[in-house]
Motif scaffolding. Structure first.
Motif, PDB file in Angstrom:
ATOM      1  N   ILE A  78     -80.084  23.881 -16.475  1.00 31.33           N
ATOM      2  CA  ILE A  78     -79.133  22.801 -16.757  1.00 31.33           C
ATOM      3  C   ILE A  78     -79.744  21.465 -16.348  1.00 31.33           C
ATOM      4  O   ILE A  78     -79.726  20.499 -17.110  1.00 31.33           O
ATOM      5  CB  ILE A  78     -77.806  23.017 -16.003  1.00 31.33           C
ATOM      6  CG1 ILE A  78     -77.077  24.245 -16.528  1.00 31.33           C
ATOM      7  CG2 ILE A  78     -76.904  21.777 -16.112  1.00 31.33           C
ATOM      8  CD1 ILE A  78     -75.935  24.712 -15.637  1.00 31.33           C
ATOM      9  N   PHE A  79     -80.267  21.420 -15.133  1.00 38.29           N
ATOM     10  CA  PHE A  79     -80.854  20.197 -14.593  1.00 38.29           C
ATOM     11  C   PHE A  79     -81.959  19.660 -15.498  1.00 38.29           C
ATOM     12  O   PHE A  79     -81.981  18.477 -15.860  1.00 38.29           O
ATOM     13  CB  PHE A  79     -81.376  20.482 -13.179  1.00 38.29           C
ATOM     14  CG  PHE A  79     -82.079  19.337 -12.533  1.00 38.29           C
ATOM     15  CD1 PHE A  79     -81.378  18.224 -12.092  1.00 38.29           C
ATOM     16  CD2 PHE A  79     -83.452  19.378 -12.339  1.00 38.29           C
ATOM     17  CE1 PHE A  79     -82.029  17.169 -11.477  1.00 38.29           C
ATOM     18  CE2 PHE A  79     -84.113  18.330 -11.723  1.00 38.29           C
ATOM     19  CZ  PHE A  79     -83.400  17.219 -11.299  1.00 38.29           C
ATOM     20  N   GLY A  84     -83.160  15.553 -19.898  1.00 37.17           N
ATOM     21  CA  GLY A  84     -83.926  15.220 -21.081  1.00 37.17           C
ATOM     22  C   GLY A  84     -85.250  15.934 -21.231  1.00 37.17           C
ATOM     23  O   GLY A  84     -86.040  15.595 -22.110  1.00 37.17           O
ATOM     24  N   ASP A  85     -85.527  16.924 -20.401  1.00 39.20           N
ATOM     25  CA  ASP A  85     -86.771  17.698 -20.512  1.00 39.20           C
ATOM     26  C   ASP A  85     -86.517  18.874 -21.445  1.00 39.20           C
ATOM     27  O   ASP A  85     -85.945  19.887 -21.049  1.00 39.20           O
ATOM     28  CB  ASP A  85     -87.214  18.189 -19.128  1.00 39.20           C
ATOM     29  CG  ASP A  85     -88.577  18.858 -19.152  1.00 39.20           C
ATOM     30  OD1 ASP A  85     -89.099  19.134 -20.251  1.00 39.20           O
ATOM     31  OD2 ASP A  85     -89.113  19.114 -18.063  1.00 39.20           O
ATOM     32  N   ALA A  86     -86.933  18.737 -22.689  1.00 41.71           N
ATOM     33  CA  ALA A  86     -86.632  19.724 -23.727  1.00 41.71           C
ATOM     34  C   ALA A  86     -87.706  20.805 -23.865  1.00 41.71           C
ATOM     35  O   ALA A  86     -87.628  21.640 -24.762  1.00 41.71           O
ATOM     36  CB  ALA A  86     -86.436  19.015 -25.062  1.00 41.71           C
ATOM     37  N   ARG A  87     -88.701  20.809 -22.990  1.00 39.51           N
ATOM     38  CA  ARG A  87     -89.762  21.817 -23.095  1.00 39.51           C
ATOM     39  C   ARG A  87     -89.216  23.228 -22.906  1.00 39.51           C
ATOM     40  O   ARG A  87     -88.218  23.437 -22.224  1.00 39.51           O
ATOM     41  CB  ARG A  87     -90.847  21.550 -22.053  1.00 39.51           C
ATOM     42  CG  ARG A  87     -91.674  20.316 -22.354  1.00 39.51           C
ATOM     43  CD  ARG A  87     -92.697  20.088 -21.293  1.00 39.51           C
ATOM     44  NE  ARG A  87     -91.995  19.590 -20.094  1.00 39.51           N
ATOM     45  CZ  ARG A  87     -92.576  19.329 -18.956  1.00 39.51           C
ATOM     46  NH1 ARG A  87     -93.863  19.519 -18.802  1.00 39.51           N
ATOM     47  NH2 ARG A  87     -91.886  18.858 -17.940  1.00 39.51           N
ATOM     48  N   ARG A 136     -77.291  17.837 -24.519  1.00 43.96           N
ATOM     49  CA  ARG A 136     -78.743  17.830 -24.712  1.00 43.96           C
ATOM     50  C   ARG A 136     -79.239  19.258 -24.861  1.00 43.96           C
ATOM     51  O   ARG A 136     -78.711  20.191 -24.258  1.00 43.96           O
ATOM     52  CB  ARG A 136     -79.437  17.133 -23.549  1.00 43.96           C
ATOM     53  CG  ARG A 136     -79.161  15.653 -23.534  1.00 43.96           C
ATOM     54  CD  ARG A 136     -79.948  14.912 -22.489  1.00 43.96           C
ATOM     55  NE  ARG A 136     -79.545  13.518 -22.517  1.00 43.96           N
ATOM     56  CZ  ARG A 136     -79.081  12.848 -21.473  1.00 43.96           C
ATOM     57  NH1 ARG A 136     -79.023  13.427 -20.287  1.00 43.96           N
ATOM     58  NH2 ARG A 136     -78.717  11.596 -21.601  1.00 43.96           N
ATOM     59  N   VAL A 137     -80.293  19.394 -25.657  1.00 40.96           N
ATOM     60  CA  VAL A 137     -80.804  20.722 -25.988  1.00 40.96           C
ATOM     61  C   VAL A 137     -82.276  20.828 -25.630  1.00 40.96           C
ATOM     62  O   VAL A 137     -83.063  19.925 -25.920  1.00 40.96           O
ATOM     63  CB  VAL A 137     -80.598  21.030 -27.496  1.00 40.96           C
ATOM     64  CG1 VAL A 137     -81.194  22.371 -27.870  1.00 40.96           C
ATOM     65  CG2 VAL A 137     -79.108  20.989 -27.836  1.00 40.96           C
ATOM     66  N   GLY A 138     -82.612  21.916 -24.986  1.00 42.32           N
ATOM     67  CA  GLY A 138     -83.995  22.279 -24.708  1.00 42.32           C
ATOM     68  C   GLY A 138     -84.292  23.572 -25.444  1.00 42.32           C
ATOM     69  O   GLY A 138     -83.660  23.874 -26.454  1.00 42.32           O
ATOM     70  N   SER A 146     -78.554  24.511 -24.911  1.00 43.24           N
ATOM     71  CA  SER A 146     -77.943  23.278 -24.415  1.00 43.24           C
ATOM     72  C   SER A 146     -77.614  23.441 -22.941  1.00 43.24           C
ATOM     73  O   SER A 146     -77.447  24.561 -22.430  1.00 43.24           O
ATOM     74  CB  SER A 146     -76.665  22.956 -25.197  1.00 43.24           C
ATOM     75  OG  SER A 146     -75.640  23.890 -24.884  1.00 43.24           O
ATOM     76  N   ALA A 147     -77.511  22.304 -22.261  1.00 49.83           N
ATOM     77  CA  ALA A 147     -77.078  22.338 -20.863  1.00 49.83           C
ATOM     78  C   ALA A 147     -75.683  22.940 -20.779  1.00 49.83           C
ATOM     79  O   ALA A 147     -75.379  23.693 -19.849  1.00 49.83           O
ATOM     80  CB  ALA A 147     -77.103  20.928 -20.278  1.00 49.83           C
ATOM     81  N   ARG A 148     -74.842  22.656 -21.746  1.00 46.96           N
ATOM     82  CA  ARG A 148     -73.486  23.206 -21.780  1.00 46.96           C
ATOM     83  C   ARG A 148     -73.510  24.727 -21.863  1.00 46.96           C
ATOM     84  O   ARG A 148     -72.802  25.416 -21.125  1.00 46.96           O
ATOM     85  CB  ARG A 148     -72.739  22.599 -22.976  1.00 46.96           C
ATOM     86  CG  ARG A 148     -71.395  23.207 -23.250  1.00 46.96           C
ATOM     87  CD  ARG A 148     -70.616  22.444 -24.282  1.00 46.96           C
ATOM     88  NE  ARG A 148     -71.214  22.437 -25.604  1.00 46.96           N
ATOM     89  CZ  ARG A 148     -70.650  21.880 -26.659  1.00 46.96           C
ATOM     90  NH1 ARG A 148     -69.489  21.272 -26.549  1.00 46.96           N
ATOM     91  NH2 ARG A 148     -71.241  21.914 -27.826  1.00 46.96           N
TER      92      ARG A 148
END
Length: 170
Positions: A78-79, A84-87, A136-138, A146-148
């Protein structure tokens, strides 16, 4: 956060956990879960905490420790995603984690203290994220995450294991 993740926000195996999360605000759900889990497990004897319901199954201590370990991993996800770290994020082997964990040498009180510390960290993280950060999606295991969705997995994973504990350990 009240909105559930969409199926395109997580890999298919996570759906079973997401579906276990009731409607409502996720911070409230996670706090309520914590309180219910502690209430259910706080007065167990060490004999009960060391119980395995079948050969090759984890002890109750290990199951509760596993819940905390998984929450640590998914909170980190999540963090990273929320910042914004999508790797691509790596997976893990739950059995290696369980075999290497100190749970069998810990008291149930110590395991529950750790559980509380991990949950408080998760609650602080989630409660202070802006709504757009949850969207946001990684990437995880070759799928979007997503973080969600990661936050919902934490709640659903605990529900899953608490259902197992109630059915097989208590």
């Amino acid at each position: 956060m009240k909105t559930r993740p969409e199926p395109d926000e997580y890999l298919p195996g996570i759906e079973r956990y997401v579906n276990l999360v009731p409607e409502g605000h996720l911070v409230d759900i996670l706090q309520s879960q914590h309180d219910q889990t502690r209430l259910l497990l706080k007065d167990l004897s060490e004999e009960q905490a060391n119980y395995r319901y079948a050969e090759g199954k984890w002890t109750l201590k290990t199951v509760v420790g596993h819940i905390s370990d998984v929450e640590r991993l998914w909170s980190y996800r999540i963090f990273r995603i929320a910042r914004g770290d999508a790797r691509e994020l790596p997976g893990y082997d739950r059995d290696i984690f369980a075999e290497s964990a100190p749970f069998e040498g810990m008291s149930m009180t110590e395991i529950l203290t750790d559980f509380t510390a991990v949950r408080q960290s998760t609650l602080t993280l989630i409660a202070n994220l802006p709504e757009e950060a949850f969207l946001r999606v990684g990437a995880f295991s070759g799928h979007p995450l997503s973080a969600r969705a990661a936050a919902f997995l934490i709640a659903g994973h605990e529900t899953h294991h608490m259902n197992v504990i109630k059915a097989n350990y208590l």
